[in-house]
Design an enzyme around this catalytic site. Structure first.
Site, short mmCIF file in Angstrom:
data_model
loop_
_atom_site.label_atom_id
_atom_site.label_comp_id
_atom_site.label_asym_id
_atom_site.label_seq_id
_atom_site.Cartn_x
_atom_site.Cartn_y
_atom_site.Cartn_z
N LEU A 5 0.83 -1.20 0.11
CA LEU A 5 0.03 -0.03 -0.02
C LEU A 5 0.84 1.19 0.19
CD1 LEU A 5 -3.09 -0.73 2.24
CD2 LEU A 5 -3.09 0.04 0.03
N HIS A 6 1.76 1.38 -0.98
CA HIS A 6 2.75 2.43 -1.31
C HIS A 6 2.17 3.25 -2.51
CE1 HIS A 6 4.88 1.17 2.12
NE2 HIS A 6 4.67 -0.14 1.62
N ALA A 7 2.68 4.45 -2.54
CA ALA A 7 2.28 5.40 -3.74
C ALA A 7 0.93 5.17 -4.48
CB ALA A 7 3.41 4.94 -4.82
N PRO A 9 -0.95 2.31 -5.59
CA PRO A 9 -2.06 1.63 -4.81
C PRO A 9 -2.55 2.36 -3.55
CG PRO A 9 -0.21 0.19 -5.40
CD PRO A 9 0.39 1.69 -5.61
N VAL A 61 2.58 -0.62 4.57
CA VAL A 61 2.06 -2.24 4.51
C VAL A 61 2.83 -2.51 3.11
CG1 VAL A 61 0.06 -3.49 3.42
CG2 VAL A 61 -0.34 -1.73 5.39
#
Length: 90
Positions: A14-16, A18, A55
């Site tokens: 759950l980075h950038a 997404p 995450v």
């Protein structure tokens, strides 16, 4: 209130991009939506909150949804995660 444990399996976690897509989707609903990882719980409608969780692929999160459209929100967000945000793994 609906709750569900979900393992994030896309490469970026759950980075950038997404995270942005997740927050945009969460904001389409009136329900309160929270994500927890370990002992940290954040508002899923806040990009900063979601980014703070850090995450990664393989991490389990708890998704909590409470409100008038909670079922639709849970279904949509769960589908988004399970379908790896529509992004192919590299």
């Amino acid at each position: 209130m609906l709750t569900k444990n979900i393992v994030v399996m896309n490469k970026a976690g759950l980075h950038a991009k997404p995270a942005s897509l997740f927050v945009q989707t969460a904001n389409e609903f009136s329900s309160e939506i929270y994500i927890s990882k370990g002992s940290t719980r954040v508002n899923a409608k806040s990009i900063m909150g979601v980014m703070i969780l850090a995450v990664s692929k393989g991490d389990e999160i708890l998704l909590e949804v409470n409100g008038d459209d909670e079922k639709a929100a849970m279904d949509r967000l769960t589908s988004l995660i399970e379908n790896k945000f529509g992004m192919p793994d590299e």
